[in-house]
Write a protein that holds these residues in place. Structure first.
Motif, PDB file in Angstrom:
ATOM      1  N   PHE A   1     -94.314-102.726  28.974  1.00  0.00           N
ATOM      2  CA  PHE A   1     -94.749-101.943  30.128  1.00  0.00           C
ATOM      3  C   PHE A   1     -96.107-102.444  30.599  1.00  0.00           C
ATOM      4  CE2 PHE A   1     -92.040 -99.257  27.540  1.00  0.00           C
ATOM      5  CZ  PHE A   1     -91.192 -98.683  28.471  1.00  0.00           C
TER       6      PHE A   1
ATOM      7  N   ASP B   1    -102.195 -93.408  31.258  1.00  0.00           N
ATOM      8  CA  ASP B   1    -100.978 -94.216  31.168  1.00  0.00           C
ATOM      9  C   ASP B   1    -100.358 -94.098  29.778  1.00  0.00           C
ATOM     10  OD1 ASP B   1    -101.235 -95.251  33.802  1.00  0.00           O
ATOM     11  OD2 ASP B   1    -102.628 -96.790  33.073  1.00  0.00           O
TER      12      ASP B   1
ATOM     13  N   LEU C   1     -96.675 -92.591  28.833  1.00  0.00           N
ATOM     14  CA  LEU C   1     -95.676 -93.356  28.079  1.00  0.00           C
ATOM     15  C   LEU C   1     -95.219 -92.593  26.835  1.00  0.00           C
ATOM     16  CD1 LEU C   1     -97.183 -96.940  28.366  1.00  0.00           C
ATOM     17  CD2 LEU C   1     -94.942 -96.215  29.227  1.00  0.00           C
ATOM     18  N   ARG C   2     -96.158 -92.065  26.074  1.00  0.00           N
ATOM     19  CA  ARG C   2     -95.788 -91.345  24.852  1.00  0.00           C
ATOM     20  C   ARG C   2     -94.995 -90.081  25.160  1.00  0.00           C
ATOM     21  NH1 ARG C   2    -100.859 -93.058  23.768  1.00  0.00           N
ATOM     22  NH2 ARG C   2    -101.810 -91.048  24.199  1.00  0.00           N
TER      23      ARG C   2
ATOM     24  N   TRP D   1     -95.967 -98.778  19.270  1.00  0.00           N
ATOM     25  CA  TRP D   1     -96.618 -99.169  20.517  1.00  0.00           C
ATOM     26  C   TRP D   1     -97.693-100.181  20.164  1.00  0.00           C
ATOM     27  CZ3 TRP D   1     -94.678 -97.545  25.025  1.00  0.00           C
ATOM     28  CH2 TRP D   1     -94.015 -96.313  25.108  1.00  0.00           C
TER      29      TRP D   1
ATOM     30  N   ALA E   1     -93.282-101.921  23.314  1.00  0.00           N
ATOM     31  CA  ALA E   1     -92.667-100.781  22.637  1.00  0.00           C
ATOM     32  C   ALA E   1     -91.491-101.243  21.796  1.00  0.00           C
ATOM     33  CB  ALA E   1     -92.193 -99.770  23.679  1.00  0.00           C
TER      34      ALA E   1
ATOM     35  N   LEU F   1     -90.001 -94.008  34.023  1.00  0.00           N
ATOM     36  CA  LEU F   1     -91.025 -94.975  33.603  1.00  0.00           C
ATOM     37  C   LEU F   1     -91.125 -96.125  34.602  1.00  0.00           C
ATOM     38  CD1 LEU F   1     -90.162 -95.032  29.802  1.00  0.00           C
ATOM     39  CD2 LEU F   1     -92.190 -94.007  30.841  1.00  0.00           C
TER      40      LEU F   1
ATOM     41  N   PHE G   1     -94.432 -97.880  36.177  1.00  0.00           N
ATOM     42  CA  PHE G   1     -94.783 -99.133  35.494  1.00  0.00           C
ATOM     43  C   PHE G   1     -93.806-100.250  35.824  1.00  0.00           C
ATOM     44  CE2 PHE G   1     -96.130 -95.662  32.662  1.00  0.00           C
ATOM     45  CZ  PHE G   1     -97.478 -95.947  32.536  1.00  0.00           C
TER      46      PHE G   1
ATOM     47  N   VAL H   1     -91.477-102.691  34.103  1.00  0.00           N
ATOM     48  CA  VAL H   1     -90.788-102.591  32.823  1.00  0.00           C
ATOM     49  C   VAL H   1     -89.974-103.857  32.594  1.00  0.00           C
ATOM     50  CG1 VAL H   1     -89.144-101.260  31.463  1.00  0.00           C
ATOM     51  CG2 VAL H   1     -90.641-100.075  33.080  1.00  0.00           C
TER      52      VAL H   1
END
Length: 131
Positions: free
Chosen positions: A68, A80, A84-85, A94, A105, A119, A123, A125
């Motif tokens: 990401f 950010d 994500l989490r 991570w 990830a 996501l 972002f 990806v």
């Protein structure tokens, strides 16, 4: 006569010991004058940066590996990371890389069955699974 036999036997023993010693000192190296360094191939350069971080995650033997990054190319910030989490709680590992601009990830869960579309809105990806 016995004195001559002992002297000859002693002389032969000394010659044998000297020959064995000289042979063993050579280390069995038959390359006279050849450098062993000239024949070896150069060692591969160690991985660094993103490649080293990616390799680290791959060694975790995760089924899926995702990368990401922000769409604006700036380093990821704490918001950010929290996003994500929160939206990819299935990720086990991570790893921040590329001077904070990417996060790698590792997971055994297919994020496509989770919040991957969400996501992708925030972002860039990249799927590194199997690469």
């Amino acid at each position: 006569m016995p004195h001559k036999i002992r002297t000859a036997t002693l002389f032969i023993m000394v010659i044998l010991v000297a020959a064995i010693s000289l042979n063993s000192c050579g280390g069995g190296n038959t390359n006279s004058g050849a450098s062993s360094g000239a024949q070896s191939s150069p060692a591969p350069s160690p991985k660094s940066g993103f490649e080293a971080d990616l390799d680290y995650v791959r060694k975790g033997q995760y089924t899926y590996v995702w990368v990401f990054s922000r769409k604006d190319g700036k380093p990821l910030d704490k918001d950010d990371g929290a996003f994500l989490r929160t939206n990819a709680p299935q990720v086990v590992d991570w790893v921040t890389s590329d001077e904070g601009k990417k996060v790698i990830a590792g997971t055994n869960f297919d994020l496509a069955k989770g919040n991957l579309d969400l996501l992708k809105k925030r972002f860039n990806v990249e799927d590194y699974t199997g690469k």
